[in-house]
Design a protein around this motif. Structure first.
Motif, PDB file in Angstrom:
ATOM      1  N   GLU A  54       0.837  -1.202   0.000  1.00 66.88           N
ATOM      2  CA  GLU A  54       0.000   0.000   0.000  1.00 66.88           C
ATOM      3  C   GLU A  54       0.874   1.255   0.000  1.00 66.88           C
ATOM      4  O   GLU A  54       0.497   2.270  -0.580  1.00 66.88           O
ATOM      5  CB  GLU A  54      -0.967  -0.038   1.195  1.00 66.88           C
ATOM      6  N   ALA A  65       2.274   1.627  -3.678  1.00 68.33           N
ATOM      7  CA  ALA A  65       1.294   1.689  -4.769  1.00 68.33           C
ATOM      8  C   ALA A  65       1.140   3.086  -5.383  1.00 68.33           C
ATOM      9  O   ALA A  65       0.808   3.207  -6.556  1.00 68.33           O
ATOM     10  CB  ALA A  65      -0.065   1.173  -4.287  1.00 68.33           C
ATOM     11  N   SER A  97      -0.086  -4.245 -11.564  1.00 69.64           N
ATOM     12  CA  SER A  97      -0.324  -2.962 -10.878  1.00 69.64           C
ATOM     13  C   SER A  97      -0.123  -1.790 -11.840  1.00 69.64           C
ATOM     14  O   SER A  97      -0.477  -0.660 -11.524  1.00 69.64           O
ATOM     15  CB  SER A  97       0.615  -2.803  -9.684  1.00 69.64           C
ATOM     16  N   ALA A 155      -0.474  -4.515  -4.241  1.00 69.43           N
ATOM     17  CA  ALA A 155      -0.363  -3.199  -4.895  1.00 69.43           C
ATOM     18  C   ALA A 155      -1.486  -3.061  -5.916  1.00 69.43           C
ATOM     19  O   ALA A 155      -2.156  -2.022  -6.002  1.00 69.43           O
ATOM     20  CB  ALA A 155       0.999  -3.049  -5.562  1.00 69.43           C
ATOM     21  N   SER A 156      -1.714  -4.123  -6.684  1.00 70.30           N
ATOM     22  CA  SER A 156      -2.779  -4.104  -7.687  1.00 70.30           C
ATOM     23  C   SER A 156      -4.144  -3.906  -7.020  1.00 70.30           C
ATOM     24  O   SER A 156      -4.978  -3.110  -7.466  1.00 70.30           O
ATOM     25  CB  SER A 156      -2.758  -5.418  -8.470  1.00 70.30           C
ATOM     26  N   LEU A 197      -4.746  -0.430  -5.845  1.00 71.37           N
ATOM     27  CA  LEU A 197      -5.011   0.509  -6.936  1.00 71.37           C
ATOM     28  C   LEU A 197      -6.352   0.218  -7.618  1.00 71.37           C
ATOM     29  O   LEU A 197      -6.758   0.919  -8.546  1.00 71.37           O
ATOM     30  CB  LEU A 197      -3.872   0.452  -7.958  1.00 71.37           C
TER      31      LEU A 197
END
Ligand code: M6R
Length: 367
Positions: free
Chosen positions: A217, A220, A248, A346-347, A350
């Protein structure tokens, strides 16, 4: 069908301990001391005649091959070349009858990989396929097949197929070693014991997923980041970088740590995240000195280290994530797991479609 997981990718990351066990099952002798690849048709005589190995694949499977090169070269001492299949086909590679060509493909249907296999056979080389799909085109056409028993992989981002390919390379390396007598028996046995500990060690890493979610996080919102490492850590860095880009859409680059100062160091500025893999004991000092170079330019460094090295590493970096201790050659099978989780979270942070990233297909059956 996602068995309680939010995404196939996460489910497949968590299936890795099982995939490792299934890929090893029946291939290690009862006594736990020798590797037996009964499915291989190649004779011991043939193995003794191999003078060169070429490993050909695409994407993540190519990255597994990079680890495969180090495994074969260090265990068996036969020179290995790595090629991206789409390049191999058109560079007039030198393929001789004493070249073993290893193609690696999860799906067994990747157009360029299949074409490379045919090109190799046309030139008289024997082709061994490492694939996850029994009955795939690659499996049907290869001379030898080593199946990775990862089970169906649905997420576009490959995880358990990659790590099972690593296991296949370890087994193949040990098989060739036994035939050629290139290692002491005690070393072979030590490696087989360590291999069998990997599934549990992956479980230990998975228990720390929450820490990686937090780190993910925090990275990201960055536009770009770097992965660095030396030796097999560099190979894992390349896979970590691809995984992150793929799902991501954050730009990232993987660099051999020692190459940074030949250009890329210019991109390091305040707050740029750098993920440094430091699992190769013989190279600790070298990589730490590269870490100091990026720190001096303001980078925020997360390092993946072996358990036992956390305190020392903490003196030079911002965050440390420890993986259980194993043999240096085997660390990729552990070190990649935190990187898979970082990309996943991360993906997710987002809001992207984790399992079906834009512009990509699971199987690339066109050139
Ligand atoms: O099925 P294959 O292993 O031949 O596929 C090769 C690549 O297309 C594949 O690994 C791709 O790079 C993945 N989406 C990466 O996660």
């Amino acid at each position: 069908e996602k068995a309680g997981f939010d995404h196939f990718m996460l489910k497949e990351i968590y299936e890795q301990p099982k995939a490792y066990r299934d890929t090893m099952r029946g291939r290690i002798g009862e006594d736990g001391k020798s590797v037996l690849l009964k499915e291989l048709q190649m004779s011991d005589e043939y193995v003794k005649s191999i003078r060169k190995v070429q490993i050909v694949a695409c994407g993540t499977a190519y990255h597994a091959g990079l680890v495969g090169k180090t495994v074969i070269e260090s265990l068996v001492r036969i020179p290995v070349e790595n090629d991206v299949a789409s390049e191999y086909r058109y560079r007039s590679p030198i393929i001789t009858p004493d070249t073993l060509v290893i193609v690696v493909s999860q799906s067994g249907e990747t157009a360029d990989t299949l074409a490379a296999l045919r090109e190799a056979q046309r030139n008289g080389a024997r082709v061994l396929a490492i694939t996850n799909v029994v009955g795939s085109s690659v499996a049907r056409e290869a001379d030898d097949v080593l199946v990775t028993w990862a089970g169906p992989e649905i997420a576009v981002a490959s995880t358990k197929a990659y790590t099972s390919q690593l296991i296949a390379f370890y087994l193949l390396g040990l098989h060739m070693t036994r035939v050629l007598g290139t290692q002491e028996t005690s070393q072979e046995e030590e490696m087989i014991t360590a291999l069998q500990q990997l599934p549990e060690q992956v479980e230990e890493i998975l228990q720390q997923a929450a820490v990686l979610k937090q780190v993910a996080e925090s990275i990201a919102h960055h536009r770009s980041l770097f992965f660095i490492g030396r030796g097999v850590d560099y190979a894992v860095a390349q896979e970590g970088s691809l995984k992150l880009k793929e799902i991501s859409y954050i730009h990232s680059e993987a660099y051999a740590a020692g190459e940074l100062k030949h250009g890329t160091l210019a991109l390091i500025e305040d707050d740029v995240p750098v993920i440094a893999l430091v699992t190769q004991e013989a190279l600790y000092e070298k990589t730490l000195s590269n870490i100091k170079e990026v720190k001096a330019r303001g980078a925020h460094v997360l390092s993946i280290v072996n358990s036992g090295f956390e305190l020392e590493a903490a003196k030079s970096v911002d965050e440390v994530f420890a993986i259980p201790k194993t043999l240096p050659l085997l660390t990729p099978a552990l070190a990649v797991v935190p990187l898979q989780l970082l990309s996943y979270y991360a993906s997710l942070a987002l809001g992207h479609d984790v399992d079906k990233p834009r512009n990509l297909a699971k199987s690339v059956t066109v050139e």
